[in-house]
Design an enzyme around this catalytic site. Structure first.
Site, PDB file in Angstrom:
ATOM      1  N   PHE A 126     -11.158  28.843 -32.025  1.00  0.00           N
ATOM      2  CA  PHE A 126     -11.110  27.455 -33.079  1.00  0.00           C
ATOM      3  C   PHE A 126     -11.496  26.178 -31.941  1.00  0.00           C
ATOM      4  CE2 PHE A 126      -9.868  23.241 -34.415  1.00  0.00           C
ATOM      5  CZ  PHE A 126     -10.845  23.124 -35.420  1.00  0.00           C
ATOM      6  N   ASP A 203      -2.476  30.374 -31.950  1.00  0.00           N
ATOM      7  CA  ASP A 203      -2.907  29.800 -32.793  1.00  0.00           C
ATOM      8  C   ASP A 203      -2.174  29.891 -34.100  1.00  0.00           C
ATOM      9  OD1 ASP A 203      -3.981  27.851 -34.802  1.00  0.00           O
ATOM     10  OD2 ASP A 203      -5.013  27.284 -33.102  1.00  0.00           O
ATOM     11  N   TYR A 228      -0.379  20.843 -41.671  1.00  0.00           N
ATOM     12  CA  TYR A 228      -1.527  20.046 -43.227  1.00  0.00           C
ATOM     13  C   TYR A 228      -2.569  20.923 -44.000  1.00  0.00           C
ATOM     14  CZ  TYR A 228      -4.505  19.494 -38.992  1.00  0.00           C
ATOM     15  OH  TYR A 228      -5.468  19.975 -37.832  1.00  0.00           O
ATOM     16  N   LYS A 229      -2.012  22.195 -43.589  1.00  0.00           N
ATOM     17  CA  LYS A 229      -2.849  22.905 -44.332  1.00  0.00           C
ATOM     18  C   LYS A 229      -2.495  23.412 -45.598  1.00  0.00           C
ATOM     19  CE  LYS A 229      -6.025  24.098 -40.204  1.00  0.00           C
ATOM     20  NZ  LYS A 229      -6.748  23.659 -41.084  1.00  0.00           N
ATOM     21  N   ARG A 377     -16.411  28.847 -46.798  1.00  0.00           N
ATOM     22  CA  ARG A 377     -15.370  29.451 -46.964  1.00  0.00           C
ATOM     23  C   ARG A 377     -14.330  28.799 -48.215  1.00  0.00           C
ATOM     24  NH1 ARG A 377     -11.958  27.249 -41.855  1.00  0.00           N
ATOM     25  NH2 ARG A 377     -11.949  25.671 -42.691  1.00  0.00           N
TER      26      ARG A 377
END
Length: 405
Positions: A126, A203, A228-229, A377
Site C-alpha cells: 500500500f 500491515d 474502519y474496514k 475490488r
C-alpha cells in the site's frame, strides 16, 4: 440449481445471517461490496455515539478523562488484541492513524538495529507503507531493498530469503495485499527474517476482523492496522499498533508527546518515556472516534473470528463462481488467489477500461471500488453481506460490462 437459488440456499444455511440486521440500512444501496475499504455502521454504534455525546461528554465534560477515557487506548487495545489479533494484554494500543503509527514503529525498529543499513519492502505494498519507509530511509541514511511483487499475487518466503542478510534492520509487508487479496505466510517470513537478525513488521489493514491473526504465536515483532474496514469504526477511525512485549524496553518511538510520558500530568521539563505499550502514545487520544470500536468489538467477539473467516471464504468462493460464469466470457480476469489458503477477504477483477464502470455501478446502488490498473475490488464483509446481495451486485456488474466495452 440456478445461481440465484444457490445464493438463497447459502443464505438459509448461514450461521451469521442474524448479524446483518445489526447494521443500519442503506436505502440507496442494493449491494455493498466495499467492506474491505469502509465498513458499514452498526445500529448500536449510532446509539453509543448519541449516548456518549449526551451523557459522558455532555454531562461529565472534562471529568470524563478521569472516568476512564485516559485508559481507552490501552483497554480497547487489549480487547482488540484478544478478539482479533491473537495478542496478549499489554501489547496493543489504539491511537493516531495507520500512517503515523507506521512511522513511529518503523523508526523505532531501525534505530533499535544500529549498524544495519537495509530495510526490505515490496513494490506493490500500500502506498503509505512505501512512502513512510522512503522518508525514514532518507532521514536515517538507509537503503531500501525492493522486492518486485506481482499485483495479482503477493510476497513469498522465497523472495524474502533471497534478499535479507546480516545488514537488514527491518522487513515490512502486508498480511493481506490491498490489491490482489494475497494472504502472506507470516510465520514463514518471520522465521526467515529473524534468522538474519532483522525485525518484522506487518500491515494488518486488510486482514483484521476478516482473517484470523495470531501475532503472539507467529512471532510478530511489530504490527499496525486500521479500524474502519472490517472493524466498522467509521471514516478516519483510529488505527492500532502492536509491539511485542519483549521489545518494549528497547524500542523508542520518535514522536515524544505528553501522553507517552511516564507521568503525563506532572508536565515537567524533559521527556521520560512511560513503561510498556503506553510509550507508543503521543498526543491526546481521539476519544470520540474510539466510541464505535466498543460496539464493533462486541459484535466480532459474539460472532467469532473463525466463523467470520469461514463465511468470508464462502462469499469470495461465490464471487469467483459468478465471475467465471458471467464475467470471464466478457474478458474479465480474476487477479486474486483462487486457493483459500492464500486468499484474504476480497477478490479483484480486472479488465481494461474498468474505471469507466465504477460511476455507473455506484449510480445503480452497487458499491465496489477501483484500484489501478483496471482492477475492480469485490470486498463482501461477512457480518453485513448476504450471498443474495453478492449475486445482485455481480449481476449488475455483468450487465454494465456487456454495455461498456
Amino acid at each position: 440449481m440456478s445461481l440465484l437459488a444457490r445464493a438463497a440456499a447459502l443464505d438459509a444455511a448461514d450461521p451469521l445471517a442474524q448479524f446483518r440486521d445489526r447494521f443500519l440500512p442503506a436505502p440507496s444501496v442494493i449491494a455493498y461490496l466495499d467492506g474491505n475499504s469502509l465498513g458499514r455502521p452498526l445500529a448500536a454504534t449510532a446509539r453509543l455515539m448519541d449516548d456518549f455525546v449526551r451523557g459522558q461528554w455532555g454531562d461529565r465534560l472534562i471529568r470524563g478523562w478521569t472516568d476512564g477515557w485516559l485508559e481507552w487506548p490501552l483497554t480497547l487495545g487489549d480487547r482488540l488484541g484478544a478478539v482479533a489479533l491473537g495478542a496478549a494484554a499489554g501489547q496493543t494500543v489504539v491511537a493516531d492513524s495507520t500512517t503515523v503509527l507506521l512511522y513511529k514503529l518503523a523508526r523505532a525498529a531501525v534505530d533499535a538495529r544500529p549498524g544495519r543499513r537495509k530495510v526490505v519492502l515490496d513494490t506493490d505494498n500500500f502506498p503509505t507503507d512505501r512512502y513512510v519507509l522512503e522518508g525514514i530511509a532518507a532521514e536515517r541514511d538507509l537503503t531500501l531493498v525492493w522486492i518486485t511483487t506481482d499485483p495479482a499475487g503477493g510476497i513469498t518466503g522465497e523472495q524474502v530469503r533471497e534478499v535479507v542478510d546480516e545488514d537488514t534492520a527491518l522487513v515490512l509487508f502486508s498480511h493481506v495485499a490491498y490489491r490482489s487479496g494475497w494472504l502472506a505466510d507470516v510465520p514463514e517470513i518471520n522465521r526467515i527474517a529473524h534468522e538474519a537478525g532483522a525485525l518484522t513488521m506487518w500491515d494488518l489493514c486488510h486482514s483484521v476482523g476478516s482473517v484470523p491473526v495470531r501475532l503472539d504465536d507467529w512471532g510478530v515483532d511489530l504490527a499496525v492496522g486500521c479500524s474502519y474496514k472490517y472493524l466498522n469504526g467509521g471514516p478516519g477511525a483510529p488505527a492500532f499498533a502492536y509491539l511485542r512485549r519483549s521489545l518494549q524496553d528497547s524500542l523508542r518511538q520518535p514522536i515524544q508527546g505528553w501522553m507517552g510520558h511516564r507521568a503525563s500530568f506532572e508536565m515537567g521539563p524533559g521527556y521520560e518515556a512511560a513503561t510498556g505499550i503506553r510509550a507508543l502514545l503521543s498526543g491526546t487520544p481521539p476519544i470520540l472516534a474510539m466510541v464505535p470500536l466498543h460496539a464493533n468489538l462486541d459484535l466480532l467477539a459474539e460472532a467469532g473470528i473463525e466463523a467470520v473467516r469461514a463465511k468470508s471464504l464462502l462469499l469470495t468462493d461465490f464471487v469467483l463462481e459468478l465471475a467465471d460464469e458471467w464475467l470471464a466470457p466478457l474478458g474479465v480476469e480474476v487477479v486474486s488467489p483462487r486457493s483459500a489458503g492464500r486468499r484474504g477477504g476480497h477478490v479483484t477483477l480486472r479488465r481494461p477500461g474498468f474505471e469507466r464502470l465504477l460511476e455507473p455501478l455506484w449510480d445503480s446502488g452497487v458499491i465496489p471500488d477501483y484500484r489501478r490498473p483496471d482492477g475492480l475490488r469485490i470486498g463482501p464483509a461477512p457480518l453485513s453481506t448476504s450471498f443474495t446481495e453478492v449475486h445482485q451486485g455481480l449481476s449488475v456488474v455483468r450487465d454494465l460490462a456487456e454495455k461498456i466495452q
